[in-house]
Write an enzyme that holds these catalytic residues in place. Structure first.
Site, PDB file in Angstrom:
ATOM      1  N   ASP A 233       0.832  -1.284  -0.158  1.00  0.00           N
ATOM      2  CA  ASP A 233       0.001   0.168  -0.027  1.00  0.00           C
ATOM      3  C   ASP A 233       1.067   1.234  -0.034  1.00  0.00           C
ATOM      4  O   ASP A 233       1.732   1.271   0.897  1.00  0.00           O
ATOM      5  CB  ASP A 233      -0.910   0.117   1.351  1.00  0.00           C
ATOM      6  CG  ASP A 233      -2.063   0.951   1.520  1.00  0.00           C
ATOM      7  OD1 ASP A 233      -2.031   2.106   0.720  1.00  0.00           O
ATOM      8  OD2 ASP A 233      -2.881   0.746   2.131  1.00  0.00           O
TER       9      ASP A 233
ATOM     10  N   VAL B 104      -9.296   7.982 -19.581  1.00  0.00           N
ATOM     11  CA  VAL B 104      -8.591   6.867 -19.746  1.00  0.00           C
ATOM     12  C   VAL B 104      -9.406   5.557 -19.491  1.00  0.00           C
ATOM     13  O   VAL B 104      -9.840   5.446 -18.695  1.00  0.00           O
ATOM     14  CB  VAL B 104      -7.191   6.814 -19.234  1.00  0.00           C
ATOM     15  CG1 VAL B 104      -6.416   5.670 -19.540  1.00  0.00           C
ATOM     16  CG2 VAL B 104      -6.441   8.111 -19.257  1.00  0.00           C
TER      17      VAL B 104
ATOM     18  N   TYR C 208      -9.807  14.116  -4.609  1.00  0.00           N
ATOM     19  CA  TYR C 208      -9.111  13.834  -5.629  1.00  0.00           C
ATOM     20  C   TYR C 208      -8.638  15.127  -5.993  1.00  0.00           C
ATOM     21  O   TYR C 208      -7.372  15.093  -6.536  1.00  0.00           O
ATOM     22  CB  TYR C 208     -10.249  13.312  -6.553  1.00  0.00           C
ATOM     23  CG  TYR C 208      -9.491  12.805  -7.698  1.00  0.00           C
ATOM     24  CD1 TYR C 208      -9.225  11.208  -7.793  1.00  0.00           C
ATOM     25  CD2 TYR C 208      -9.394  13.444  -9.029  1.00  0.00           C
ATOM     26  CE1 TYR C 208      -8.577  10.628  -9.038  1.00  0.00           C
ATOM     27  CE2 TYR C 208      -8.835  12.934 -10.163  1.00  0.00           C
ATOM     28  CZ  TYR C 208      -8.304  11.336  -9.812  1.00  0.00           C
ATOM     29  OH  TYR C 208      -7.768  10.967 -11.212  1.00  0.00           O
TER      30      TYR C 208
ATOM     31  N   LYS D   4      -4.556  15.782  -6.848  1.00  0.00           N
ATOM     32  CA  LYS D   4      -3.762  15.790  -7.982  1.00  0.00           C
ATOM     33  C   LYS D   4      -3.151  17.346  -8.660  1.00  0.00           C
ATOM     34  O   LYS D   4      -2.342  17.446  -8.914  1.00  0.00           O
ATOM     35  CB  LYS D   4      -4.968  15.406  -9.216  1.00  0.00           C
ATOM     36  CG  LYS D   4      -5.550  14.103  -9.101  1.00  0.00           C
ATOM     37  CD  LYS D   4      -4.379  13.102  -9.317  1.00  0.00           C
ATOM     38  CE  LYS D   4      -4.972  11.581  -9.513  1.00  0.00           C
ATOM     39  NZ  LYS D   4      -3.689  10.841  -9.561  1.00  0.00           N
TER      40      LYS D   4
HETATM   41  N1  NAD Z   1      -8.593   6.544 -15.579  1.00  0.00           N
HETATM   42  C1  NAD Z   1      -8.712   7.739 -15.826  1.00  0.00           C
HETATM   43  O1  NAD Z   1      -9.669   8.356 -16.690  1.00  0.00           O
HETATM   44  C2  NAD Z   1      -7.774   8.647 -15.065  1.00  0.00           C
HETATM   45  C3  NAD Z   1      -7.649  10.206 -15.594  1.00  0.00           C
HETATM   46  C4  NAD Z   1      -6.779  10.847 -15.155  1.00  0.00           C
HETATM   47  C5  NAD Z   1      -6.017  10.422 -13.933  1.00  0.00           C
HETATM   48  N2  NAD Z   1      -5.870   9.041 -13.719  1.00  0.00           N
HETATM   49  C6  NAD Z   1      -5.064   8.623 -12.801  1.00  0.00           C
HETATM   50  O2  NAD Z   1      -4.294   7.451 -13.368  1.00  0.00           O
HETATM   51  C7  NAD Z   1      -3.751   6.619 -12.351  1.00  0.00           C
HETATM   52  C8  NAD Z   1      -4.093   5.145 -12.824  1.00  0.00           C
HETATM   53  O3  NAD Z   1      -5.450   4.813 -12.582  1.00  0.00           O
HETATM   54  P1  NAD Z   1      -6.000   3.937 -13.606  1.00  0.00           P
HETATM   55  O4  NAD Z   1      -6.982   4.811 -14.715  1.00  0.00           O
HETATM   56  O5  NAD Z   1      -5.045   3.122 -14.301  1.00  0.00           O
HETATM   57  O6  NAD Z   1      -6.965   3.341 -12.596  1.00  0.00           O
HETATM   58  P2  NAD Z   1      -7.363   1.822 -11.994  1.00  0.00           P
HETATM   59  O7  NAD Z   1      -8.019   1.894 -10.888  1.00  0.00           O
HETATM   60  O8  NAD Z   1      -7.136   0.735 -12.996  1.00  0.00           O
HETATM   61  O9  NAD Z   1      -5.601   1.401 -11.481  1.00  0.00           O
HETATM   62  C9  NAD Z   1      -4.937   2.217 -10.478  1.00  0.00           C
HETATM   63  C10 NAD Z   1      -4.252   0.804  -9.733  1.00  0.00           C
HETATM   64  O10 NAD Z   1      -3.602   1.670  -8.668  1.00  0.00           O
HETATM   65  C11 NAD Z   1      -3.845   0.753  -7.449  1.00  0.00           C
HETATM   66  N3  NAD Z   1      -3.879   1.321  -5.950  1.00  0.00           N
HETATM   67  C12 NAD Z   1      -4.959   2.114  -5.663  1.00  0.00           C
HETATM   68  N4  NAD Z   1      -4.805   2.345  -4.311  1.00  0.00           N
HETATM   69  C13 NAD Z   1      -3.484   1.913  -4.060  1.00  0.00           C
HETATM   70  C14 NAD Z   1      -2.796   1.999  -2.836  1.00  0.00           C
HETATM   71  N5  NAD Z   1      -3.008   2.669  -1.826  1.00  0.00           N
HETATM   72  N6  NAD Z   1      -1.447   1.243  -3.022  1.00  0.00           N
HETATM   73  C15 NAD Z   1      -1.055   0.706  -3.840  1.00  0.00           C
HETATM   74  N7  NAD Z   1      -1.824   0.601  -5.128  1.00  0.00           N
HETATM   75  C16 NAD Z   1      -2.844   1.263  -5.068  1.00  0.00           C
HETATM   76  C17 NAD Z   1      -5.178  -0.067  -8.016  1.00  0.00           C
HETATM   77  O11 NAD Z   1      -5.139  -1.252  -7.124  1.00  0.00           O
HETATM   78  C18 NAD Z   1      -5.086  -0.221  -9.163  1.00  0.00           C
HETATM   79  O12 NAD Z   1      -4.298  -1.351  -9.642  1.00  0.00           O
HETATM   80  C19 NAD Z   1      -4.203   7.191 -10.903  1.00  0.00           C
HETATM   81  O13 NAD Z   1      -3.517   7.973 -10.111  1.00  0.00           O
HETATM   82  C20 NAD Z   1      -5.619   7.954 -11.723  1.00  0.00           C
HETATM   83  O14 NAD Z   1      -5.936   9.025 -10.435  1.00  0.00           O
HETATM   84  C21 NAD Z   1      -6.883   8.291 -14.127  1.00  0.00           C
END
Ligand code: NAD
Length: 220
Positions: free
Chosen positions: A81, A211, A178, A182
């Site tokens: 974590d 994404v 959030y 960010k």
């Molecule tokens: N998907 C979108 O539209 C989007 C847009 C902008 C930014 N983001 C950012 O991109 C990053 C990746 O997100 P994603 O879209 O791949 O989502 P996702 O939920 O598919 O992947 C996030 C991963 O982070 C892991 N995670 C969460 N909390 C954790 C912790 N405390 N310790 C270790 N691992 C942890 C989860 O288990 C998961 O595997 C994030 O920071 C998210 O905020 C996503």
């Protein structure tokens, strides 16, 4: 996602990625491995109660490992974590024991506790703990290692479009957390990039819009 080996630009390099079990973290791992990098990863593989979509599983993490190996890469992962500094230290230590050093950091782990019961004040703390304090833990642990190694490096922090302006539709605790997290990592990026430039370590944030990952493409 292509599984072709497309280059050797990162031959001999080692990348440490948080949130590696699926989504963007997995995509970064496979793409970096395609270019020759060895991969160190950490993921919580568990549910955080304020998050109302299914988070990653151990099976997801195993699939990332399989995909990295499929493109010829090597990978060491730890379930842990980012809210716990000692978990980051343990994941990095396991990888460095295997590969000898680390060059590229991708602080990607994140949650989006912006749906579900609005009264969940805990969602603020979870968002900030994972995506601001968690990123600071990564920086605080890896920066001294990169400096000591003396071989430069890169640190990329996954922020969001929500780290540049408000994209929120409400001011619920998860949305506020959030947005604050960010934006907050932009400040950390500025602080660390100024400090680490002399050691040839680059620090950037990236700011994705939507994404197609399970964070946003889910049934909730
Ligand atoms: N998907 C979108 O539209 C989007 C847009 C902008 C930014 N983001 C950012 O991109 C990053 C990746 O997100 P994603 O879209 O791949 O989502 P996702 O939920 O598919 O992947 C996030 C991963 O982070 C892991 N995670 C969460 N909390 C954790 C912790 N405390 N310790 C270790 N691992 C942890 C989860 O288990 C998961 O595997 C994030 O920071 C998210 O905020 C996503």
């Amino acid at each position: 996602m292509t599984t072709d080996t497309v280059g050797t630009r990162l031959e001999g390099k080692v990348a440490f990625i948080t949130g590696i079990a699926r989504g963007q973290g997995r995509a970064h791992a496979v793409r970096l491995a395609q270019e020759g990098a060895s991969i160190i990863g950490i993921d919580i593989c568990d549910q955080i109660p304020t998050v109302f979509y299914p988070m990653a599983t151990r099976e997801d993490l195993a699939e990332t490992e399989r995909l990295v190996k499929e493109v010829g890469g090597q990978i060491v992962t730890t379930i842990g974590d980012v809210r716990r500094r000692e978990d980051i230290e343990a994941a990095l230590a396991a990888g460095i024991e295997q590969f000898g050093h680390v060059d590229t950091i991708v602080a990607n782990a994140g949650i989006m506790p912006v749906i579900g019961p609005g009264e969940q004040k805990q969602a603020w703390f979870d968002a900030v703990d994972v995506m601001l304090t968690g990123v600071w833990h990564v920086l605080d642990v890896v920066a001294p290692i990169l400096v000591e190694q003396g071989r430069g490096g890169t640190i990329t922090i996954t922020s969001s479009a929500a780290g540049l302006r408000s994209i929120g539709l409400n001011t619920l605790p998860g949305q506020a957390g959030y947005t604050a997290a960010k934006h907050g990592v932009v400040g950390l990026m500025r602080l660390y990039s100024k400090e680490l430039a002399k050691d040839f370590i680059r620090v950037n944030t990236i700011h994705p819009t939507g994404v197609n990952t399970p964070m946003v493409a889910n049934a909730e």
